[in-house]
Design a protein around this motif. Structure first.
Motif, mmCIF file in Angstrom:
data_model
loop_
_atom_site.group_PDB
_atom_site.id
_atom_site.type_symbol
_atom_site.label_atom_id
_atom_site.label_comp_id
_atom_site.label_asym_id
_atom_site.label_seq_id
_atom_site.Cartn_x
_atom_site.Cartn_y
_atom_site.Cartn_z
ATOM 1 N N GLY A 131 -0.798 18.104 -0.708
ATOM 2 C CA GLY A 131 -1.610 16.916 -0.462
ATOM 3 C C GLY A 131 -0.851 15.625 -0.699
ATOM 4 O O GLY A 131 -1.038 14.643 0.025
ATOM 5 N N LEU A 132 0.023 15.610 -1.709
ATOM 6 C CA LEU A 132 0.834 14.413 -1.959
ATOM 7 C C LEU A 132 1.766 14.132 -0.792
ATOM 8 O O LEU A 132 1.915 12.989 -0.352
ATOM 9 C CB LEU A 132 1.640 14.576 -3.254
ATOM 10 C CG LEU A 132 0.855 14.587 -4.557
ATOM 11 C CD1 LEU A 132 1.777 14.902 -5.723
ATOM 12 C CD2 LEU A 132 0.138 13.273 -4.779
ATOM 13 N N LEU A 133 2.386 15.175 -0.280
ATOM 14 C CA LEU A 133 3.280 14.992 0.865
ATOM 15 C C LEU A 133 2.504 14.568 2.114
ATOM 16 O O LEU A 133 2.941 13.688 2.860
ATOM 17 C CB LEU A 133 4.067 16.278 1.127
ATOM 18 C CG LEU A 133 5.061 16.666 0.039
ATOM 19 C CD1 LEU A 133 5.657 18.038 0.335
ATOM 20 C CD2 LEU A 133 6.146 15.622 -0.087
ATOM 21 N N ALA A 134 1.340 15.185 2.335
ATOM 22 C CA ALA A 134 0.523 14.824 3.491
ATOM 23 C C ALA A 134 -0.018 13.401 3.357
ATOM 24 O O ALA A 134 -0.058 12.651 4.341
ATOM 25 C CB ALA A 134 -0.619 15.815 3.656
ATOM 26 N N GLY A 177 0.816 -1.210 0.000
ATOM 27 C CA GLY A 177 0.000 0.000 0.000
ATOM 28 C C GLY A 177 0.851 1.262 0.000
ATOM 29 O O GLY A 177 0.582 2.214 -0.731
ATOM 30 N N VAL A 178 1.917 1.266 0.805
ATOM 31 C CA VAL A 178 2.827 2.418 0.831
ATOM 32 C C VAL A 178 3.579 2.529 -0.499
ATOM 33 O O VAL A 178 3.791 3.628 -1.008
ATOM 34 C CB VAL A 178 3.813 2.324 2.020
ATOM 35 C CG1 VAL A 178 4.860 3.418 1.948
ATOM 36 C CG2 VAL A 178 3.063 2.414 3.334
ATOM 37 N N ALA A 179 3.946 1.396 -1.075
ATOM 38 C CA ALA A 179 4.629 1.419 -2.373
ATOM 39 C C ALA A 179 3.702 1.988 -3.459
ATOM 40 O O ALA A 179 4.142 2.785 -4.292
ATOM 41 C CB ALA A 179 5.085 0.011 -2.750
ATOM 42 N N ALA A 180 2.430 1.627 -3.421
ATOM 43 C CA ALA A 180 1.480 2.160 -4.398
ATOM 44 C C ALA A 180 1.290 3.665 -4.209
ATOM 45 O O ALA A 180 1.233 4.422 -5.182
ATOM 46 C CB ALA A 180 0.138 1.442 -4.268
ATOM 47 N N VAL A 181 1.219 4.115 -2.968
ATOM 48 C CA VAL A 181 1.091 5.549 -2.685
ATOM 49 C C VAL A 181 2.327 6.290 -3.171
ATOM 50 O O VAL A 181 2.229 7.378 -3.744
ATOM 51 C CB VAL A 181 0.846 5.776 -1.174
ATOM 52 C CG1 VAL A 181 1.043 7.226 -0.801
ATOM 53 C CG2 VAL A 181 -0.539 5.315 -0.803
ATOM 54 N N LEU A 182 3.490 5.714 -2.979
ATOM 55 C CA LEU A 182 4.726 6.338 -3.441
ATOM 56 C C LEU A 182 4.754 6.455 -4.962
ATOM 57 O O LEU A 182 5.133 7.503 -5.502
ATOM 58 C CB LEU A 182 5.941 5.544 -2.946
ATOM 59 C CG LEU A 182 7.296 6.153 -3.217
ATOM 60 C CD1 LEU A 182 7.428 7.487 -2.492
ATOM 61 C CD2 LEU A 182 8.393 5.211 -2.791
ATOM 62 N N VAL A 183 4.315 5.418 -5.661
ATOM 63 C CA VAL A 183 4.279 5.458 -7.125
ATOM 64 C C VAL A 183 3.302 6.532 -7.610
ATOM 65 O O VAL A 183 3.612 7.314 -8.511
ATOM 66 C CB VAL A 183 3.902 4.065 -7.698
ATOM 67 C CG1 VAL A 183 3.541 4.153 -9.162
ATOM 68 C CG2 VAL A 183 5.037 3.085 -7.486
ATOM 69 N N VAL A 184 2.128 6.606 -6.992
ATOM 70 C CA VAL A 184 1.131 7.615 -7.390
ATOM 71 C C VAL A 184 1.644 9.016 -7.085
ATOM 72 O O VAL A 184 1.527 9.936 -7.906
ATOM 73 C CB VAL A 184 -0.214 7.349 -6.686
ATOM 74 C CG1 VAL A 184 -1.173 8.504 -6.891
ATOM 75 C CG2 VAL A 184 -0.827 6.054 -7.186
ATOM 76 N N ALA A 185 2.253 9.210 -5.909
ATOM 77 C CA ALA A 185 2.745 10.529 -5.516
ATOM 78 C C ALA A 185 3.867 11.006 -6.430
ATOM 79 O O ALA A 185 3.870 12.168 -6.870
ATOM 80 C CB ALA A 185 3.222 10.501 -4.066
#
Length: 112
Positions: free
Chosen positions: A96-99, A62-70
């Motif tokens: 918002g991406l950083l938050a 989940g964190v990896a997916a958020v990192l890819v999207v961000a």
């Protein structure tokens, strides 16, 4: 200045006349900051939703997916940061991406 030859005394880039200059408009701070806050909240909720969706299966994924999207959205939006209307949207989205990334890491640390 170009010197010598037929074009002696001419400038390479002539100065703009008063007719060529854009009229300076006041910066719409109140509306711009409102747009920035709305996009920051939307983008944060979007990334937390991505984490909840994919992190429900495998938490670190989940964190990896958020990192890819961000990174993908940030890279795309960065070119638009100097345009007059888009700058409010871009800076709100980047905040918002950083938050959202920070919230996803915090959710991973809390075990949610």
């Amino acid at each position: 200045m170009i010197t010598g030859g037929r074009g002696a005394g001419r400038q390479l880039f002539p100065r703009a006349t008063d007719d060529d200059r854009a009229v300076a408009e006041p910066t719409p701070w109140v509306l711009g900051l409102l747009v920035t806050v709305c996009f920051a909240v939307f983008t944060t909720c979007l990334l937390v939703g991505v984490y909840e969706l994919i992190g429900g299966v495998v938490r670190w994924l989940g964190v990896a997916a958020v990192l890819v999207v961000a990174v993908g959205l940030g890279w795309t939006l960065w070119d638009l940061r100097d345009r007059p209307v888009w700058r409010w949207i871009v800076w709100g989205s980047i905040i918002g991406l950083l938050a959202g990334l920070g919230s996803s890491i915090a959710l991973l640390a809390l075990g949610r």
